[in-house]
Design a protein around this motif. Sequence first.
Motif, PDB file in Angstrom:
ATOM      1  N   THR A  39       0.840  -1.211   0.000  1.00 22.41           N
ATOM      2  CA  THR A  39       0.000   0.000   0.000  1.00 22.41           C
ATOM      3  C   THR A  39       0.870   1.254   0.000  1.00 22.41           C
ATOM      4  O   THR A  39       0.468   2.289   0.517  1.00 22.41           O
ATOM      5  N   ASN A  40       2.047   1.158  -0.597  1.00 17.95           N
ATOM      6  CA  ASN A  40       2.926   2.318  -0.686  1.00 17.95           C
ATOM      7  C   ASN A  40       2.632   3.113  -1.957  1.00 17.95           C
ATOM      8  O   ASN A  40       1.745   2.770  -2.736  1.00 17.95           O
ATOM      9  N   GLY A  41       3.394   4.172  -2.164  1.00 19.54           N
ATOM     10  CA  GLY A  41       3.169   5.031  -3.326  1.00 19.54           C
ATOM     11  C   GLY A  41       3.325   4.305  -4.648  1.00 19.54           C
ATOM     12  O   GLY A  41       2.577   4.557  -5.598  1.00 19.54           O
ATOM     13  N   GLN A  42       4.285   3.375  -4.702  1.00 19.11           N
ATOM     14  CA  GLN A  42       4.502   2.614  -5.924  1.00 19.11           C
ATOM     15  C   GLN A  42       3.284   1.761  -6.274  1.00 19.11           C
ATOM     16  O   GLN A  42       2.921   1.624  -7.441  1.00 19.11           O
ATOM     17  N   ALA A  43       2.647   1.215  -5.247  1.00 15.84           N
ATOM     18  CA  ALA A  43       1.461   0.378  -5.474  1.00 15.84           C
ATOM     19  C   ALA A  43       0.300   1.210  -6.020  1.00 15.84           C
ATOM     20  O   ALA A  43      -0.433   0.762  -6.903  1.00 15.84           O
ATOM     21  N   TYR A  44       0.144   2.438  -5.503  1.00 16.88           N
ATOM     22  CA  TYR A  44      -0.919   3.315  -6.003  1.00 16.88           C
ATOM     23  C   TYR A  44      -0.646   3.722  -7.453  1.00 16.88           C
ATOM     24  O   TYR A  44      -1.565   3.789  -8.280  1.00 16.88           O
ATOM     25  N   ASP A  45       0.623   3.997  -7.763  1.00 17.11           N
ATOM     26  CA  ASP A  45       0.979   4.318  -9.147  1.00 17.11           C
ATOM     27  C   ASP A  45       0.695   3.124 -10.051  1.00 17.11           C
ATOM     28  O   ASP A  45       0.225   3.276 -11.182  1.00 17.11           O
TER      29      ASP A  45
END
Length: 219
Positions: A71-77
Amino acid sequence: HVTDRRVRRYENGDNFVEIIPSVKGLATVHDRDVLIFCISHLMAALNNKKSVSQIVRFKAYDMLKATNRMTNGQAYDGLVSALTRLRGTIITTNIITGDQEVTRGFGIIESFEIVRNTRAGRMQEVEIKLSDWVFNAIRHKEVLTLHRDYFRLRKPLERRIYELGRKHCGMKPSWKIGLERLQEKCGSTSTMKEFRRLVQKMALLQSFFLYLKLMVILT
């Protein structure tokens, strides 16, 4: 993620299915997690005698957690990229009735919208409009449910074989298929020797066959 812009075409007799990617690439087996997440919510509502809509709204965090993702920024991207590929991928198929052939093309999803509620641009909610094709399949309960451990399978081939087993095996104790036919159904571009090795390797991993007894005849 390696961008895949190859057009894929599968034929069975006079019928065909052609999958055409956008410039952003073809929707992947992991992109489909978003679709599976939406379908599972709608199927649960239908099973509880509730009305459903072609537009599905959910919290991005809930989707990432449910599909065994970070659920980090990379996952949202990555979620944004997945939605873009799902929207851009076009499926073309034909239906033959009597002496008349009708060819139809449609997207996997019709549209998507991302709601951000912080100045930092943190994604909060996602709204997806499913395609008519997907939504009609849901309304007529023509989709299969998958066990939540499906999302623990990381390799595309593992997922595809699970899906095929789930479809063909159903409540039966086993399903048999020749290796060449299995490779065709998986859409694998590996050599037969390499495909056999991959399947044999998976067969040795007992955890891969969670809740599914799948017998593959290596011929």
